[in-house]
Scaffold this motif. Structure first.
Motif, PDB file in Angstrom:
ATOM      1  N   PRO A 116      -4.494  24.301  25.216  1.00 38.06           N
ATOM      2  CA  PRO A 116      -4.917  25.594  24.678  1.00 38.06           C
ATOM      3  C   PRO A 116      -6.356  25.928  25.066  1.00 38.06           C
ATOM      4  O   PRO A 116      -6.782  27.073  24.951  1.00 38.06           O
ATOM      5  CB  PRO A 116      -4.810  25.407  23.157  1.00 38.06           C
ATOM      6  CG  PRO A 116      -4.438  23.995  22.917  1.00 38.06           C
ATOM      7  CD  PRO A 116      -4.439  23.252  24.205  1.00 38.06           C
ATOM      8  N   HIS A 117      -7.076  24.923  25.510  1.00 41.93           N
ATOM      9  CA  HIS A 117      -8.496  25.097  25.846  1.00 41.93           C
ATOM     10  C   HIS A 117      -8.751  24.371  27.155  1.00 41.93           C
ATOM     11  O   HIS A 117      -8.585  23.153  27.229  1.00 41.93           O
ATOM     12  CB  HIS A 117      -9.346  24.508  24.718  1.00 41.93           C
ATOM     13  CG  HIS A 117     -10.823  24.587  24.966  1.00 41.93           C
ATOM     14  ND1 HIS A 117     -11.507  23.618  25.670  1.00 41.93           N
ATOM     15  CD2 HIS A 117     -11.739  25.512  24.601  1.00 41.93           C
ATOM     16  CE1 HIS A 117     -12.785  23.952  25.722  1.00 41.93           C
ATOM     17  NE2 HIS A 117     -12.956  25.102  25.086  1.00 41.93           N
ATOM     18  N   PRO A 118      -9.147  25.111  28.206  1.00 40.68           N
ATOM     19  CA  PRO A 118      -9.309  24.432  29.495  1.00 40.68           C
ATOM     20  C   PRO A 118     -10.550  23.532  29.517  1.00 40.68           C
ATOM     21  O   PRO A 118     -11.577  23.876  28.937  1.00 40.68           O
ATOM     22  CB  PRO A 118      -9.473  25.588  30.483  1.00 40.68           C
ATOM     23  CG  PRO A 118      -9.997  26.715  29.663  1.00 40.68           C
ATOM     24  CD  PRO A 118      -9.474  26.535  28.276  1.00 40.68           C
ATOM     25  N   LEU A 119     -10.404  22.417  30.154  1.00 40.85           N
ATOM     26  CA  LEU A 119     -11.525  21.516  30.360  1.00 40.85           C
ATOM     27  C   LEU A 119     -12.462  22.155  31.388  1.00 40.85           C
ATOM     28  O   LEU A 119     -12.005  22.678  32.405  1.00 40.85           O
ATOM     29  CB  LEU A 119     -10.981  20.205  30.919  1.00 40.85           C
ATOM     30  CG  LEU A 119     -11.940  19.076  31.251  1.00 40.85           C
ATOM     31  CD1 LEU A 119     -12.633  18.580  30.001  1.00 40.85           C
ATOM     32  CD2 LEU A 119     -11.156  17.945  31.903  1.00 40.85           C
ATOM     33  N   SER A 120     -13.772  22.149  31.113  1.00 45.68           N
ATOM     34  CA  SER A 120     -14.662  22.689  32.140  1.00 45.68           C
ATOM     35  C   SER A 120     -15.884  21.803  32.290  1.00 45.68           C
ATOM     36  O   SER A 120     -16.313  21.143  31.340  1.00 45.68           O
ATOM     37  CB  SER A 120     -15.074  24.127  31.800  1.00 45.68           C
ATOM     38  OG  SER A 120     -15.996  24.123  30.738  1.00 45.68           O
ATOM     39  N   PHE A 121     -16.398  21.773  33.508  1.00 47.55           N
ATOM     40  CA  PHE A 121     -17.609  21.018  33.815  1.00 47.55           C
ATOM     41  C   PHE A 121     -18.618  22.000  34.412  1.00 47.55           C
ATOM     42  O   PHE A 121     -18.636  22.203  35.627  1.00 47.55           O
ATOM     43  CB  PHE A 121     -17.321  19.888  34.814  1.00 47.55           C
ATOM     44  CG  PHE A 121     -16.345  18.868  34.318  1.00 47.55           C
ATOM     45  CD1 PHE A 121     -16.705  17.961  33.328  1.00 47.55           C
ATOM     46  CD2 PHE A 121     -15.058  18.809  34.843  1.00 47.55           C
ATOM     47  CE1 PHE A 121     -15.795  17.013  32.863  1.00 47.55           C
ATOM     48  CE2 PHE A 121     -14.150  17.862  34.389  1.00 47.55           C
ATOM     49  CZ  PHE A 121     -14.512  16.970  33.392  1.00 47.55           C
ATOM     50  N   PRO A 122     -19.445  22.629  33.541  1.00 47.88           N
ATOM     51  CA  PRO A 122     -20.384  23.648  34.046  1.00 47.88           C
ATOM     52  C   PRO A 122     -21.318  23.093  35.116  1.00 47.88           C
ATOM     53  O   PRO A 122     -21.745  23.834  36.005  1.00 47.88           O
ATOM     54  CB  PRO A 122     -21.175  24.050  32.790  1.00 47.88           C
ATOM     55  CG  PRO A 122     -20.366  23.591  31.634  1.00 47.88           C
ATOM     56  CD  PRO A 122     -19.568  22.426  32.097  1.00 47.88           C
TER      57      PRO A 122
END
Lengths: 206, 148
Positions: free
Chosen positions: A68-74
């Motif tokens: 439901p919530h995408p993993l992100s690496f800013p």
């Protein structure tokens, strides 16, 4: 110095070609090398082990059959990178012969002189078919298989690549989670003169 | 009569001439071209005899072990492809050592690795030692650059 300017211009020129080529999944090795060469001076302070842990944490923190919530690496947003599709046998880490060319082209790109002494992440992604935790393992085995092929037969220095599997935690097309565009490999340039140790630690090459 | 014998000699010598030139100057293929030739020539045989075997694993060993059962086209392509790949990989790995004298003579050695390749790209092939020139050709970096 001048050379870097030339490469920067070349990278910009290729950006246009890149957008068109990516739509067809037909990146050639020169396009790959150029998209990996527009490198910033920042060094990625994120290890493969930390990325794997973040993917597992994402499953724990945001449960559901589809993330439901995408993993992100800013931290990775500004790094030079490209994405290609590599086909594997079903539920397996065996690369199909139809994708040998793509893996060979990645090898050509990583051997390009403009990319000498950079470190790279080989990141595997799956679609949403199958359990999320299982898919992390499957994408890790697939990323490992690509890294292994880049080493032998294609002679890329093992020390400059780390393989990471993120499963379905970063769907490319969340509206169509089972679509083939989600099954992909992402190559990221993590910075100049960095190599990976056995446990994924980064250090200065040479 | 004289002309015929000359032609005959030339005809007989031709395979050796071509073979000799080929061995000395044949270009290595890009990894993408090489491995896709293998996929085309050996794809069906690979599905049959080496299914489930990884490209980065025992694939070459499987091809070698089943060579007698593979199509003639696959047998021939397999040899050319793996020769080209290993020759290019060895050249890219060893270019610094093999060309060290040329680099010392022709390049500003205070620069990093990538700039030494730039230097070799800028040097005329005839100015390089034959072994360095051949190895540099085998790296494929001249043709890669020409395509960019």
């Amino acid at each position: 110095m001048k050379l870097h300017h030339i490469y920067a211009v070349a990278a910009l020129i290729f950006l246009g070609v890149l957008t068109a080529a990516m739509a067809q999944n037909q990146l050639n090795s020169s396009q790959m090398a150029n998209s990996l060469a527009g490198v910033s001076n920042t060094q990625l302070s994120l290890t493969g082990a930390q990325m794997r842990q973040a993917a597992l944490d994402n499953i724990r923190d945001y449960p559901g059959s589809i993330p439901p919530h995408p993993l992100s690496f800013p931290q990775m947003a500004n790094l030079a990178q490209f994405v290609v599709e590599v086909e594997f046998d079903f539920n397996s880490s065996v690369i199909k012969p139809s994708s040998y060319r793509t893996v060979g082209a990645i090898a050509d790109a990583l051997h390009n002189p403009i990319l000498l002494s950079y470190g790279f992440l080989v990141i595997g992604h799956t679609d949403s078919v199958g359990g999320r935790a299982y898919n992390i393992g499957l994408s890790q085995r697939r990323a490992d298989a690509i890294r292994n092929a880049l080493i032998d037969p294609f002679g890329v220095n093992p020390g400059v690549m780390e393989a990471v599997g993120l499963g379905e935690e970063q769907l490319r097309d969340p509206q169509h989670p089972t679509s083939g565009v989600n099954r992909r490999v992402q190559l990221v340039n993590v910075g100049k003169k960095y190599c990976f140790g056995r446990s994924g630690e980064q250090f200065q090459c040479q | 009569m004289k002309r015929i014998s000359f032609r005959l000699a030339l005809f007989l010598a031709l395979p050796f001439l071509i073979g000799g030139i080929g061995a000395a100057t044949a270009q290595t293929m890009s990894y993408a071209d090489a491995i896709s030739q293998l996929a085309v020539a050996c794809g069906a045989d690979l599905q049959r005899y080496c299914k489930g075997i990884e490209l980065g694993g025992r694939l070459k060993a499987c091809l070698d072990g089943n060579l007698g059962r593979m199509s003639p086209q696959c047998q021939q392509t397999r040899a050319t492809v793996y020769d080209s790949i290993s020759r290019r990989a060895a050249a890219q790995r060893n270019i610094g050592d093999i060309c060290s004298a040329d680099i010392a003579r022709l390049c500003d050695t205070s620069h990093a690795d990538a700039h030494l390749v730039e230097c070799l790209l800028s040097v005329s092939p005839v100015a390089m030692s034959p072994q360095c020139n051949q190895t540099f050709t085998d790296t494929g970096w001249r043709t890669e650059r020409a395509r960019q």
